[in-house]
Scaffold this motif. Structure first.
Motif, short mmCIF file in Angstrom:
data_model
loop_
_atom_site.label_atom_id
_atom_site.label_comp_id
_atom_site.label_asym_id
_atom_site.label_seq_id
_atom_site.Cartn_x
_atom_site.Cartn_y
_atom_site.Cartn_z
N GLY A 153 -7.31 13.39 -66.61
CA GLY A 153 -8.56 12.70 -66.32
C GLY A 153 -9.00 11.80 -67.46
N ARG A 154 -8.81 12.27 -68.68
CA ARG A 154 -9.17 11.46 -69.85
C ARG A 154 -8.35 10.17 -69.89
NH1 ARG A 154 -7.99 15.09 -73.53
NH2 ARG A 154 -9.91 16.23 -73.09
N ALA A 155 -7.08 10.28 -69.54
CA ALA A 155 -6.21 9.10 -69.54
C ALA A 155 -6.60 8.11 -68.45
CB ALA A 155 -4.76 9.54 -69.37
N LEU A 156 -7.10 8.61 -67.33
CA LEU A 156 -7.46 7.74 -66.21
C LEU A 156 -8.85 7.14 -66.35
CD1 LEU A 156 -6.13 9.85 -63.20
CD2 LEU A 156 -5.06 7.84 -64.23
N ALA A 157 -9.64 7.62 -67.29
CA ALA A 157 -11.04 7.20 -67.42
C ALA A 157 -11.23 5.69 -67.46
CB ALA A 157 -11.67 7.87 -68.64
N PRO A 158 -10.36 4.90 -68.13
CA PRO A 158 -10.58 3.45 -68.15
C PRO A 158 -10.62 2.81 -66.77
CG PRO A 158 -8.98 4.07 -69.84
CD PRO A 158 -9.23 5.30 -69.00
N LEU A 159 -10.01 3.43 -65.79
CA LEU A 159 -10.03 2.86 -64.44
C LEU A 159 -11.44 2.84 -63.86
CD1 LEU A 159 -6.81 4.51 -62.93
CD2 LEU A 159 -7.09 2.16 -63.79
N ARG A 160 -12.28 3.75 -64.31
CA ARG A 160 -13.66 3.75 -63.83
C ARG A 160 -14.36 2.45 -64.19
NH1 ARG A 160 -16.54 9.10 -65.85
NH2 ARG A 160 -18.27 7.77 -65.18
N GLU A 161 -14.00 1.88 -65.35
CA GLU A 161 -14.61 0.61 -65.78
C GLU A 161 -14.14 -0.55 -64.92
OE1 GLU A 161 -16.90 0.63 -68.13
OE2 GLU A 161 -16.61 2.79 -68.45
N GLN A 162 -13.08 -0.34 -64.16
CA GLN A 162 -12.55 -1.37 -63.26
C GLN A 162 -13.03 -1.17 -61.83
OE1 GLN A 162 -8.24 -1.51 -63.78
NE2 GLN A 162 -8.46 -1.04 -65.95
N GLY A 163 -14.02 -0.30 -61.66
CA GLY A 163 -14.58 -0.07 -60.34
C GLY A 163 -13.80 0.89 -59.48
N VAL A 164 -12.90 1.68 -60.10
CA VAL A 164 -12.13 2.65 -59.34
C VAL A 164 -12.91 3.96 -59.26
CG1 VAL A 164 -9.99 4.00 -59.25
CG2 VAL A 164 -9.94 1.60 -60.00
N LEU A 165 -13.06 4.49 -58.07
CA LEU A 165 -13.74 5.76 -57.84
C LEU A 165 -12.70 6.87 -57.90
CD1 LEU A 165 -16.35 7.29 -57.02
CD2 LEU A 165 -15.68 6.89 -54.63
N ILE A 166 -12.88 7.82 -58.81
CA ILE A 166 -11.95 8.93 -58.98
C ILE A 166 -12.59 10.19 -58.41
CG2 ILE A 166 -10.67 10.35 -60.64
CD1 ILE A 166 -10.57 7.90 -62.48
N LEU A 167 -11.91 10.79 -57.45
CA LEU A 167 -12.42 11.95 -56.73
C LEU A 167 -11.45 13.11 -56.84
CD1 LEU A 167 -13.50 10.15 -53.43
CD2 LEU A 167 -14.95 10.66 -55.41
N GLY A 168 -11.93 14.26 -57.26
CA GLY A 168 -11.17 15.49 -57.16
C GLY A 168 -11.53 16.16 -55.85
N SER A 169 -10.53 16.48 -55.04
CA SER A 169 -10.77 17.08 -53.73
C SER A 169 -10.21 18.49 -53.71
CB SER A 169 -10.09 16.23 -52.64
OG SER A 169 -10.17 16.85 -51.38
N ALA A 235 -11.39 15.23 -62.61
CA ALA A 235 -12.67 14.51 -62.53
C ALA A 235 -13.48 14.72 -63.80
CB ALA A 235 -13.45 14.96 -61.30
N ALA A 236 -13.55 15.97 -64.28
CA ALA A 236 -14.33 16.27 -65.49
C ALA A 236 -13.77 15.56 -66.70
CB ALA A 236 -14.35 17.78 -65.72
N GLY A 237 -12.44 15.42 -66.76
CA GLY A 237 -11.82 14.78 -67.91
C GLY A 237 -12.13 13.31 -68.05
N THR A 238 -12.60 12.67 -66.98
CA THR A 238 -12.88 11.24 -67.04
C THR A 238 -14.19 10.93 -67.77
OG1 THR A 238 -14.13 11.12 -64.96
CG2 THR A 238 -11.72 10.92 -64.83
#
Length: 262
Positions: A153-169, A235-238
């Protein structure tokens, strides 16, 4: 571009939202999922859904241009095997996400053939019924190591700045023997309270707490196997700030929650 939050969402039981539900067991959860888009400051440019129903060595992302569906449930009415969710895929996002994970020293790849399983298409068909936003699925690592998933999640966090919604299901409580059994109500509520407290810690303290989830009150009783919990870790790691519980109710005699990470 607006930075989007990450969420941990309950995905219910099988295709529950698309079956007769005279007792309204799933109505509250469905309402929470339907309200998700309105809780965002901007529409997502794309969506990554981490599903507890796809386990791989390392992490993997779906890479199909138009992913099919995996009806990975059994014993449900015939019409639930004809559900459609013709959402576009996002091969470039899949490749970028895998690159981010590998850059953090994590094993990751892209599966161009894999479809979306019910941990993705069932809740997303409720939350985003138009199926217009490009979407990819992310697997969980077969080790189910919470620290590894937090690191992902920490590694994927920059994608949030690009408008990507990250969801843990997944499900915050997932013991099939416990659903509908009042003997599990108190234990599930004890674990749910612990989980909510852990989520509301700042990032570093939260990572330590979540890594020790199995020692939490009724932890192992709530998750005999943790594949439905580790999507929460991604999700928490982001995020490095306190999370929040944004959904909670008693479903089938057990406490179920959803969480948001800004």
């Amino acid at each position: 571009m607006t930075s989007l939050p990450a969420f941990f969402l309950p995905h219910g039981g099988g295709p529950c939202f698309f079956m007769d539900d005279p007792q309204g067991i799933w109505s509250g959860m469905a309402a929470f999922l339907r309200a998700l888009p309105a809780s965002l400051d901007a529409p997502p440019s794309a969506i990554i859904v981490v599903s507890g129903h796809w386990e791989t060595e390392g992490f993997a992302f779906t890479g199909a241009v138009r992913p099919g569906l995996v009806y990975d449930y059994s014993g449900f009415p015939p019409h639930t095997y004809a559900l459609r969710y013709d959402v576009p895929g996002a091969p470039e996002l899949a490749a970028n996400a895998a690159t981010l994970l590998r850059g953090a020293g994590l094993e990751a790849g892209v599966d161009p053939a894999r479809g979306l399983d019910h941990g993705v298409f069932v809740p997303m068909k409720v939350a985003f019924p138009e199926a217009e936003i490009p979407m990819i699925e992310m697997s969980v690592d077969r080790s189910l190591d919470p620290a590894l998933h937090i690191a992902a999640g920490r590694a994927l966090a920059p994608l949030r700045e690009q408008g990507v919604l990250i969801l843990g299901s997944g499900m915050s409580f997932h013991n099939m023997r416990g659903y509908g059994d009042p003997r599990f109500t108190a234990p599930s509520e004890a674990f749910d309270a612990w989980l909510a407290d852990a989520v509301q810690l700042p990032g570093p303290e939260r990572a330590v707490a979540l890594a020790g989830w199995a020692e939490a009150p009724a932890g192992r009783l709530s998750h005999p196997r943790e594949e439905h919990l580790v999507p929460l870790m991604v999700a928490a790691g982001t995020s490095q700030i306190a999370g929040a519980r944004v959904y909670g109710e008693r479903v089938l005699q057990t406490a179920i929650s959803g969480f948001r990470f800004d």
